[in-house]
Scaffold this motif. Sequence first.
Motif, PDB file in Angstrom:
ATOM      1  N   ALA A   5       0.832  -1.199   0.000  1.00  0.00           N
ATOM      2  CA  ALA A   5       0.000   0.000   0.000  1.00  0.00           C
ATOM      3  C   ALA A   5       0.866   1.248   0.000  1.00  0.00           C
ATOM      4  O   ALA A   5       0.533   2.254  -0.652  1.00  0.00           O
ATOM      5  CB  ALA A   5      -0.930  -0.010   1.209  1.00  0.00           C
ATOM      6  N   LEU A   6       1.975   1.210   0.701  1.00  0.00           N
ATOM      7  CA  LEU A   6       2.882   2.358   0.727  1.00  0.00           C
ATOM      8  C   LEU A   6       3.456   2.642  -0.652  1.00  0.00           C
ATOM      9  O   LEU A   6       3.478   3.801  -1.093  1.00  0.00           O
ATOM     10  CB  LEU A   6       4.017   2.104   1.721  1.00  0.00           C
ATOM     11  CG  LEU A   6       5.136   3.156   1.733  1.00  0.00           C
ATOM     12  CD1 LEU A   6       4.591   4.524   2.102  1.00  0.00           C
ATOM     13  CD2 LEU A   6       6.254   2.737   2.684  1.00  0.00           C
ATOM     14  N   ALA A   9       0.695   4.101  -2.837  1.00  0.00           N
ATOM     15  CA  ALA A   9       0.359   5.464  -2.412  1.00  0.00           C
ATOM     16  C   ALA A   9       1.453   6.448  -2.821  1.00  0.00           C
ATOM     17  O   ALA A   9       1.163   7.559  -3.295  1.00  0.00           O
ATOM     18  CB  ALA A   9       0.155   5.504  -0.901  1.00  0.00           C
ATOM     19  N   GLY A 108      -4.247   7.557  -0.518  1.00  0.00           N
ATOM     20  CA  GLY A 108      -3.911   6.526   0.447  1.00  0.00           C
ATOM     21  C   GLY A 108      -4.984   5.461   0.535  1.00  0.00           C
ATOM     22  O   GLY A 108      -4.686   4.264   0.639  1.00  0.00           O
ATOM     23  N   SER A 112      -4.625   1.485  -0.481  1.00  0.00           N
ATOM     24  CA  SER A 112      -4.940   0.396   0.445  1.00  0.00           C
ATOM     25  C   SER A 112      -5.916  -0.582  -0.164  1.00  0.00           C
ATOM     26  O   SER A 112      -5.755  -1.805  -0.036  1.00  0.00           O
ATOM     27  CB  SER A 112      -5.494   0.968   1.753  1.00  0.00           C
ATOM     28  OG  SER A 112      -4.494   1.661   2.465  1.00  0.00           O
ATOM     29  N   LEU A 352      -9.196   6.291   5.759  1.00  0.00           N
ATOM     30  CA  LEU A 352      -8.160   6.676   6.716  1.00  0.00           C
ATOM     31  C   LEU A 352      -8.644   7.741   7.693  1.00  0.00           C
ATOM     32  O   LEU A 352      -9.795   8.183   7.632  1.00  0.00           O
ATOM     33  CB  LEU A 352      -6.932   7.169   5.941  1.00  0.00           C
ATOM     34  CG  LEU A 352      -6.222   6.104   5.108  1.00  0.00           C
ATOM     35  CD1 LEU A 352      -5.308   6.737   4.071  1.00  0.00           C
ATOM     36  CD2 LEU A 352      -5.426   5.157   6.017  1.00  0.00           C
ATOM     37  N   LEU A 369      -1.859   2.780   6.604  1.00  0.00           N
ATOM     38  CA  LEU A 369      -2.039   2.292   5.229  1.00  0.00           C
ATOM     39  C   LEU A 369      -2.086   0.769   5.221  1.00  0.00           C
ATOM     40  O   LEU A 369      -2.962   0.158   4.595  1.00  0.00           O
ATOM     41  CB  LEU A 369      -0.899   2.774   4.332  1.00  0.00           C
ATOM     42  CG  LEU A 369      -0.888   4.233   3.888  1.00  0.00           C
ATOM     43  CD1 LEU A 369       0.402   4.514   3.122  1.00  0.00           C
ATOM     44  CD2 LEU A 369      -2.093   4.558   3.023  1.00  0.00           C
TER      45      LEU A 369
END
Length: 389
Positions: A5-6, A9, A108, A112, A352, A369
């Motif tokens: 996910a990072l 993003a 973000g 995810s 989030l 995340l």
Amino acid sequence: MAASALDIATTLIRCPSVTPEEGGALAALEALLENKGFRVNRVTFQDDETPDVENLFATIGSGAPHFVFAGHTDVVPAGNASDWSHGPFEGAVADGVLFGRGAVDMKGGIASFAAAALDFVSERGADFGGTLSFLITGDEEGPAVNGTVKLLKWAEAQGHSFDACIVGEPTNPSALGDTIKVGRRGSLSGIVTVTGVQGHAAYPHLADNPIPGLVKLMAALNALKLDDGNERFEPSNLEIVTVDVGNPAFNVIPARAEARFNIRYNDTWTLDGLKQKITETLEAADLGSLKLDLTFKRDASESFLTNDEALIATLTDAVEAETGRRPELSTGGGTSDARFIKNYCPVVEFGLVGQTMHKVDECVAVADLDRLAAIYKRFLDGYFGHIEA
């Protein structure tokens, strides 16, 4: 996770997709999803009064149930980049926090659910007992004319029928797991214009000042109590957001005066019923020879409440399992593209923590995340019948 996910993003944040520019964000998603077997369509919509907007629809699997993740890659302007601790489109990570415009609203969230979907498909294969789609617009932060509303119509024309949807907007006020949005109040905006006769301030008998008339109308709106709310929604509220005359001179009585208002209303009202109430309230005021004009903006939305117990329960259980929190079911806040989606299938919103959205140094904890991706993955397992202990 099959994809981080990072990493997703960071890639998206580095695309300067300020409304209405695509900025490379949809292209990045297209490449990511196509590489994992998704069928991807990029669709551009036009309107005479707004910029052209690119959108993305991606799908994998077949048959029912058909679940869709929805969101937007467009972001609001970053403002003065020098005010940021890290460049707004740099995608920098510092002390376990990812910085950048769209980090929470909502690149973000997209990262995810993309990570969760790719992990799910990697585990289950394309034949997982249903259809999984992405409905991504570039027009949520803008006029919302050439985005989700038209993409939904396009998808329906292509033969797609959705059974449920999660919009990945930042719904949590303080901590991941606080809140699931199961509905929204509607929004109605209007413009009130009072027209009189321009003249010299020293000769008021030769003019007809529209400002006192406008003040009388705004007082009537300000005194209007719409409702007390109910067990599902907070009270409706009407806010006068601007009053304009455009007159720089001290010795001129202006010809026109204008005010604008916005109403956030609950399910006590229908859109037509609320318009009628506002119209009757204004027309009841004695303006003498002054002329009243009332115009309602076309971007009005109805209130809605989602009652799909399976959708809500599956997501609630997934949130609690990953965070230890039983989320509140809320209808608070503003509007989102869920207002369009609710006409096609049951829809809820969960994403989030939204404390930094639209701010300088918008940011998200990397751990959030990953945890949000885990929530979405657990939801998909439950929704498609692969519930894990």
